[in-house]
Design a protein around this motif. Structure first.
Motif, PDB file in Angstrom:
ATOM      1  N   GLU A 113      45.790  40.259  29.915  1.00  0.00           N
ATOM      2  CA  GLU A 113      45.470  41.103  31.076  1.00  0.00           C
ATOM      3  C   GLU A 113      45.276  40.239  32.313  1.00  0.00           C
ATOM      4  OE1 GLU A 113      42.411  44.020  30.776  1.00  0.00           O
ATOM      5  OE2 GLU A 113      43.112  44.747  28.821  1.00  0.00           O
ATOM      6  N   ASP A 114      45.549  40.840  33.471  1.00  0.00           N
ATOM      7  CA  ASP A 114      45.364  40.131  34.736  1.00  0.00           C
ATOM      8  C   ASP A 114      43.886  39.928  35.039  1.00  0.00           C
ATOM      9  OD1 ASP A 114      48.084  40.038  35.125  1.00  0.00           O
ATOM     10  OD2 ASP A 114      48.140  41.819  36.397  1.00  0.00           O
ATOM     11  N   VAL A 115      43.611  38.860  35.780  1.00  0.00           N
ATOM     12  CA  VAL A 115      42.259  38.546  36.219  1.00  0.00           C
ATOM     13  C   VAL A 115      42.214  38.750  37.726  1.00  0.00           C
ATOM     14  CG1 VAL A 115      40.481  36.764  36.368  1.00  0.00           C
ATOM     15  CG2 VAL A 115      42.008  36.843  34.385  1.00  0.00           C
ATOM     16  N   SER A 116      41.366  39.660  38.187  1.00  0.00           N
ATOM     17  CA  SER A 116      41.245  39.951  39.613  1.00  0.00           C
ATOM     18  C   SER A 116      40.374  38.887  40.282  1.00  0.00           C
ATOM     19  CB  SER A 116      40.632  41.334  39.814  1.00  0.00           C
ATOM     20  OG  SER A 116      40.532  41.621  41.183  1.00  0.00           O
ATOM     21  N   VAL A 117      40.861  38.345  41.387  1.00  0.00           N
ATOM     22  CA  VAL A 117      40.163  37.294  42.124  1.00  0.00           C
ATOM     23  C   VAL A 117      40.210  37.636  43.611  1.00  0.00           C
ATOM     24  CG1 VAL A 117      40.124  34.816  42.645  1.00  0.00           C
ATOM     25  CG2 VAL A 117      40.952  35.590  40.428  1.00  0.00           C
ATOM     26  N   SER A 118      39.120  37.356  44.327  1.00  0.00           N
ATOM     27  CA  SER A 118      39.133  37.518  45.782  1.00  0.00           C
ATOM     28  C   SER A 118      38.948  36.144  46.411  1.00  0.00           C
ATOM     29  CB  SER A 118      38.016  38.457  46.242  1.00  0.00           C
ATOM     30  OG  SER A 118      36.762  37.826  46.101  1.00  0.00           O
ATOM     31  N   PRO A 119      39.452  35.939  47.633  1.00  0.00           N
ATOM     32  CA  PRO A 119      39.260  34.646  48.284  1.00  0.00           C
ATOM     33  C   PRO A 119      37.783  34.245  48.394  1.00  0.00           C
ATOM     34  CG  PRO A 119      40.949  35.882  49.419  1.00  0.00           C
ATOM     35  CD  PRO A 119      40.325  36.820  48.423  1.00  0.00           C
ATOM     36  N   SER A 120      36.917  35.177  48.761  1.00  0.00           N
ATOM     37  CA  SER A 120      35.493  34.837  48.854  1.00  0.00           C
ATOM     38  C   SER A 120      34.910  34.608  47.462  1.00  0.00           C
ATOM     39  CB  SER A 120      34.715  35.931  49.580  1.00  0.00           C
ATOM     40  OG  SER A 120      34.817  37.155  48.884  1.00  0.00           O
ATOM     41  N   GLY A 121      35.461  35.286  46.452  1.00  0.00           N
ATOM     42  CA  GLY A 121      35.008  35.086  45.084  1.00  0.00           C
ATOM     43  C   GLY A 121      35.267  33.668  44.603  1.00  0.00           C
ATOM     44  N   GLY A 151      29.307  29.269  39.133  1.00  0.00           N
ATOM     45  CA  GLY A 151      30.138  30.111  38.292  1.00  0.00           C
ATOM     46  C   GLY A 151      29.364  31.196  37.568  1.00  0.00           C
ATOM     47  N   LEU A 152      28.156  30.877  37.090  1.00  0.00           N
ATOM     48  CA  LEU A 152      27.358  31.868  36.371  1.00  0.00           C
ATOM     49  C   LEU A 152      26.944  33.009  37.307  1.00  0.00           C
ATOM     50  CD1 LEU A 152      25.906  32.899  33.865  1.00  0.00           C
ATOM     51  CD2 LEU A 152      23.952  31.446  34.493  1.00  0.00           C
ATOM     52  N   LYS A 153      26.465  32.668  38.504  1.00  0.00           N
ATOM     53  CA  LYS A 153      26.065  33.706  39.465  1.00  0.00           C
ATOM     54  C   LYS A 153      27.274  34.578  39.815  1.00  0.00           C
ATOM     55  CE  LYS A 153      23.777  34.278  43.943  1.00  0.00           C
ATOM     56  NZ  LYS A 153      24.711  34.814  44.903  1.00  0.00           N
ATOM     57  N   TRP A 154      28.428  33.958  40.049  1.00  0.00           N
ATOM     58  CA  TRP A 154      29.649  34.706  40.349  1.00  0.00           C
ATOM     59  C   TRP A 154      29.955  35.685  39.216  1.00  0.00           C
ATOM     60  CZ3 TRP A 154      34.091  34.641  37.348  1.00  0.00           C
ATOM     61  CH2 TRP A 154      35.188  35.311  37.868  1.00  0.00           C
ATOM     62  N   PHE A 155      29.919  35.188  37.977  1.00  0.00           N
ATOM     63  CA  PHE A 155      30.237  36.022  36.828  1.00  0.00           C
ATOM     64  C   PHE A 155      29.275  37.199  36.713  1.00  0.00           C
ATOM     65  CE2 PHE A 155      29.463  37.163  32.400  1.00  0.00           C
ATOM     66  CZ  PHE A 155      30.724  37.632  32.052  1.00  0.00           C
ATOM     67  N   LEU A 156      27.977  36.926  36.805  1.00  0.00           N
ATOM     68  CA  LEU A 156      26.988  37.988  36.655  1.00  0.00           C
ATOM     69  C   LEU A 156      27.139  39.053  37.739  1.00  0.00           C
ATOM     70  CD1 LEU A 156      23.873  35.870  35.645  1.00  0.00           C
ATOM     71  CD2 LEU A 156      25.289  37.319  34.157  1.00  0.00           C
ATOM     72  N   GLU A 157      27.382  38.628  38.980  1.00  0.00           N
ATOM     73  CA  GLU A 157      27.571  39.598  40.065  1.00  0.00           C
ATOM     74  C   GLU A 157      28.853  40.404  39.865  1.00  0.00           C
ATOM     75  OE1 GLU A 157      27.208  37.299  43.666  1.00  0.00           O
ATOM     76  OE2 GLU A 157      25.013  37.421  43.594  1.00  0.00           O
ATOM     77  N   ARG A 158      29.916  39.777  39.350  1.00  0.00           N
ATOM     78  CA  ARG A 158      31.172  40.493  39.089  1.00  0.00           C
ATOM     79  C   ARG A 158      31.009  41.536  37.992  1.00  0.00           C
ATOM     80  NH1 ARG A 158      35.971  40.629  41.443  1.00  0.00           N
ATOM     81  NH2 ARG A 158      36.914  40.581  39.407  1.00  0.00           N
ATOM     82  N   GLN A 159      30.018  41.332  37.132  1.00  0.00           N
ATOM     83  CA  GLN A 159      29.774  42.265  36.031  1.00  0.00           C
ATOM     84  C   GLN A 159      28.696  43.287  36.383  1.00  0.00           C
ATOM     85  OE1 GLN A 159      32.002  42.103  33.578  1.00  0.00           O
ATOM     86  NE2 GLN A 159      32.787  40.364  34.743  1.00  0.00           N
ATOM     87  N   GLY A 160      28.337  43.383  37.671  1.00  0.00           N
ATOM     88  CA  GLY A 160      27.385  44.400  38.109  1.00  0.00           C
ATOM     89  C   GLY A 160      25.969  43.900  38.293  1.00  0.00           C
TER      90      GLY A 160
END
Length: 189
Positions: free
Chosen positions: A21-29, A37-46
């Protein structure tokens, strides 16, 4: 202790994004991932508390930039009045801290209008809030360019308005993941 993070066993060992499956990424992300990386992941998961005052202010400033393009005769005073009316939505507090925030917001409007008027002398705006999607392997990069300008020589300038409090040095701007390889002086404008 039974409610503490890490007490319960893992609920799943499946990958967060299934294979193929594709992985969605944003430039600011990408920039956020590089910082933590952990903070990014947790925020991406709500795992975030919703929009902050700074995020709401940034959204309003970007909308004012769009309005100045779409309705060129909108005056700075009209933008100031709209900001004053919107301020209670941005910051529900009152007192000197909120007043200082409103002053900062008004200064942002002034800086934006000065930038806008100065650059219209040598460039043409060819787009605002232009969405883009780019796929590289499994990564799907979604984003938008705050503004696209072109000069008389046909050189394009991709403008990313920054509304945060942090002022960065020129070297930090050169290392920013969202910057262009050319025209890095635009980051200082």
């Amino acid at each position: 202790p039974v409610n503490w993070y890490g007490y319960l066993p893992l609920s799943s060992t499946d990958p967060v994004v299934p294979e193929g499956e594709d992985v969605s990424v944003s430039p600011s992300g990408g920039e956020n991932f590089e910082k933590c990386g952990l903070k990014w992941f947790l925020e991406r998961q709500g795992g975030s508390n919703g929009e902050t005052t700074a995020q709401l202010l940034g959204t309003i400033i970007h909308e004012f930039a769009r309005a100045k393009f779409e309705t060129p005769d909108v005056t700075t005073d009209e933008l100031y009045n709209k900001m004053e009316k919107a301020w209670k939505v941005i910051d529900e507090n009152s007192g000197w801290v909120s007043n200082l925030g409103l002053e900062r917001a008004m200064a942002m409007i002034t800086r934006f209008v000065n930038y806008h008027e100065r650059n219209l002398q040598s460039r043409k705006i060819v787009g605002v809030e232009q969405r883009f999607v780019l796929k590289i392997g499994r990564a799907v990069i979604n984003g938008s360019a705050d503004r696209i300008e072109i000069n008389s020589d046909g050189e394009l300038y991709i403008i990313d308005f920054k509304t945060g409090k942090t002022v960065i040095s020129e070297n930090e701007a050169l290392d920013n993941l969202q910057r262009s390889e050319e025209h890095t002086s635009e980051l200082q404008s």
